[in-house]
Write a protein that holds these residues in place. Structure first.
Motif, PDB file in Angstrom:
ATOM      1  N   LEU A 151       0.849  -1.183   0.000  1.00 30.08           N
ATOM      2  CA  LEU A 151       0.000   0.000   0.000  1.00 30.08           C
ATOM      3  C   LEU A 151       0.889   1.239   0.000  1.00 30.08           C
ATOM      4  N   SER A 152       0.341   2.358  -0.425  1.00 28.54           N
ATOM      5  CA  SER A 152       1.140   3.588  -0.440  1.00 28.54           C
ATOM      6  C   SER A 152       1.553   4.008   0.966  1.00 28.54           C
ATOM      7  N   THR A 153       0.792   3.549   1.953  1.00 26.66           N
ATOM      8  CA  THR A 153       1.106   3.864   3.351  1.00 26.66           C
ATOM      9  C   THR A 153       2.001   2.813   3.999  1.00 26.66           C
ATOM     10  N   GLY A 154       2.401   1.817   3.228  1.00 26.17           N
ATOM     11  CA  GLY A 154       3.155   0.698   3.782  1.00 26.17           C
ATOM     12  C   GLY A 154       4.603   1.032   4.112  1.00 26.17           C
ATOM     13  N   ILE A 155       5.220   0.141   4.871  1.00 26.70           N
ATOM     14  CA  ILE A 155       6.638   0.263   5.188  1.00 26.70           C
ATOM     15  C   ILE A 155       7.367  -0.984   4.727  1.00 26.70           C
ATOM     16  N   TYR A 156       8.667  -0.823   4.487  1.00 22.76           N
ATOM     17  CA  TYR A 156       9.515  -1.949   4.105  1.00 22.76           C
ATOM     18  C   TYR A 156      10.554  -2.159   5.199  1.00 22.76           C
ATOM     19  N   LEU A 157      10.761  -3.410   5.573  1.00 23.08           N
ATOM     20  CA  LEU A 157      11.779  -3.771   6.558  1.00 23.08           C
ATOM     21  C   LEU A 157      12.717  -4.778   5.910  1.00 23.08           C
ATOM     22  N   PHE A 158      13.913  -4.321   5.557  1.00 22.93           N
ATOM     23  CA  PHE A 158      14.868  -5.166   4.864  1.00 22.93           C
ATOM     24  C   PHE A 158      16.100  -5.400   5.729  1.00 22.93           C
ATOM     25  N   LEU A 159      16.425  -6.670   5.934  1.00 21.71           N
ATOM     26  CA  LEU A 159      17.641  -7.044   6.656  1.00 21.71           C
ATOM     27  C   LEU A 159      18.798  -7.050   5.666  1.00 21.71           C
ATOM     28  N   LYS A 160      19.791  -6.217   5.919  1.00 21.86           N
ATOM     29  CA  LYS A 160      20.902  -6.073   4.989  1.00 21.86           C
ATOM     30  C   LYS A 160      22.246  -6.299   5.685  1.00 21.86           C
ATOM     31  N   GLY A 161      23.220  -6.804   4.931  1.00 23.29           N
ATOM     32  CA  GLY A 161      24.554  -7.070   5.445  1.00 23.29           C
ATOM     33  C   GLY A 161      25.488  -5.881   5.293  1.00 23.29           C
ATOM     34  N   LYS A 162      26.780  -6.166   5.261  1.00 27.25           N
ATOM     35  CA  LYS A 162      27.791  -5.114   5.341  1.00 27.25           C
ATOM     36  C   LYS A 162      27.794  -4.157   4.149  1.00 27.25           C
ATOM     37  N   ARG A 163      27.185  -4.539   3.019  1.00 28.77           N
ATOM     38  CA  ARG A 163      27.174  -3.661   1.840  1.00 28.77           C
ATOM     39  C   ARG A 163      25.913  -2.808   1.771  1.00 28.77           C
ATOM     40  N   TRP A 164      25.207  -2.691   2.891  1.00 26.17           N
ATOM     41  CA  TRP A 164      23.928  -1.972   2.886  1.00 26.17           C
ATOM     42  C   TRP A 164      24.082  -0.531   2.402  1.00 26.17           C
ATOM     43  N   SER A 165      25.154   0.130   2.812  1.00 20.11           N
ATOM     44  CA  SER A 165      25.341   1.533   2.451  1.00 20.11           C
ATOM     45  C   SER A 165      25.555   1.695   0.943  1.00 20.11           C
ATOM     46  N   GLU A 166      26.327   0.790   0.382  1.00 23.42           N
ATOM     47  CA  GLU A 166      26.561   0.803  -1.069  1.00 23.42           C
ATOM     48  C   GLU A 166      25.260   0.560  -1.832  1.00 23.42           C
ATOM     49  N   GLU A 167      24.466  -0.400  -1.348  1.00 24.99           N
ATOM     50  CA  GLU A 167      23.176  -0.680  -1.986  1.00 24.99           C
ATOM     51  C   GLU A 167      22.248   0.521  -1.890  1.00 24.99           C
ATOM     52  N   LEU A 168      22.283   1.195  -0.751  1.00 23.88           N
ATOM     53  CA  LEU A 168      21.435   2.374  -0.568  1.00 23.88           C
ATOM     54  C   LEU A 168      21.823   3.491  -1.532  1.00 23.88           C
ATOM     55  N   THR A 169      23.113   3.722  -1.689  1.00 21.95           N
ATOM     56  CA  THR A 169      23.594   4.746  -2.614  1.00 21.95           C
ATOM     57  C   THR A 169      23.108   4.470  -4.032  1.00 21.95           C
ATOM     58  N   ASN A 170      23.188   3.204  -4.446  1.00 18.89           N
ATOM     59  CA  ASN A 170      22.729   2.831  -5.781  1.00 18.89           C
ATOM     60  C   ASN A 170      21.217   3.016  -5.933  1.00 18.89           C
ATOM     61  N   ALA A 171      20.477   2.615  -4.897  1.00 19.13           N
ATOM     62  CA  ALA A 171      19.018   2.688  -4.969  1.00 19.13           C
ATOM     63  C   ALA A 171      18.527   4.128  -5.006  1.00 19.13           C
ATOM     64  N   GLU A 172      19.218   5.014  -4.304  1.00 21.81           N
ATOM     65  CA  GLU A 172      18.772   6.406  -4.226  1.00 21.81           C
ATOM     66  C   GLU A 172      18.906   7.156  -5.558  1.00 21.81           C
TER      67      GLU A 172
END
Length: 206
Positions: A151-172
């Motif tokens: 839903l547009s009001t939903g939240i996502y909870l993702f368990l991420k490992g040591k490369r989480w910051s790199e993945e976030l940079t790419n996703a943004e």
């Protein structure tokens, strides 16, 4: 970590612990037939898998419908169902044998999770309040999947490992989102990404 240690850390009731013990016993039994988790993680089952999954529960709050992508052996989705049987949990797992395992554990624990043995993109939109995932795909791909099923009001909870910051940079580069990040209780290099108000930047421009 033992089952008793898990209970001490999470403060779950005896009834919840009994359900999760059924899960743990079945996982060890089935592991001999199909590869559900890394064999070297079996001795650390309660910390590596059960506590790792259970740490998401406080972030679910009053939300009722949880969709778990790439459930595999059921982490974190089926653990969340075991912790709170009132949750409406949907487990998406394309591997047929793992699907059989998930249904067996769900039945044995007395839970009411729904198992979808299909690819994420092949399942009609489930309208989730909460989307969860663990060790499935890079963040940008997870966000695309989550957009399909939440839903547009939903939240996502993702368990991420040591490369989480790199993945976030790419996703943004492609996604605009509200992000909170919480240190993992089980992985010193890991992070729980709590994402809301997520929209593809191209859609935002339109």
């Amino acid at each position: 970590m033992s089952a008793a240690d898990f209970q001490a850390q999470t403060e779950v009731s005896d009834d919840v612990l009994a359900r999760l013990q059924i899960y743990a016993d079945l996982l060890v039994k089935w592991q001999a037939k199909i590869n559900l988790v890394g064999p070297d993680t079996i001795p650390e089952l309660w910390q590596r898998h059960f506590l790792d999954s259970a740490q998401l529960a406080p972030f679910i709050g009053d939300h009722k419908k949880v969709v778990d992508f790439g459930s595999g052996a059921g982490f974190p989705g089926l653990v969340l169902a075991g912790l709170n049987p009132t949750l409406n949990v949907h487990l998406l797992e394309s591997d047929q044998r793992k699907g059989v395992f998930l249904r067996e554990v769900n039945r044995a624990m007395g839970c009411s999770a729904t198992v979808h043995t299909a690819r994420i993109e092949a399942v009609p939109s489930l309208g989730a309040d909460v989307v969860t995932s663990r060790a499935l795909a890079p963040l940008d791909k997870l966000l695309a999947f989550a957009e399909m099923h939440s839903l547009s009001t939903g939240i996502y909870l993702f368990l991420k490992g040591k490369r989480w910051s790199e993945e976030l940079t790419n996703a943004e580069k492609d996604w605009k989102m509200r992000l909170l990040h919480h240190p993992s209780r089980t992985d010193p290099t890991g992070m729980i990404l709590e994402i809301s108000e997520c929209i593809h930047r191209h859609e935002h421009l339109e």
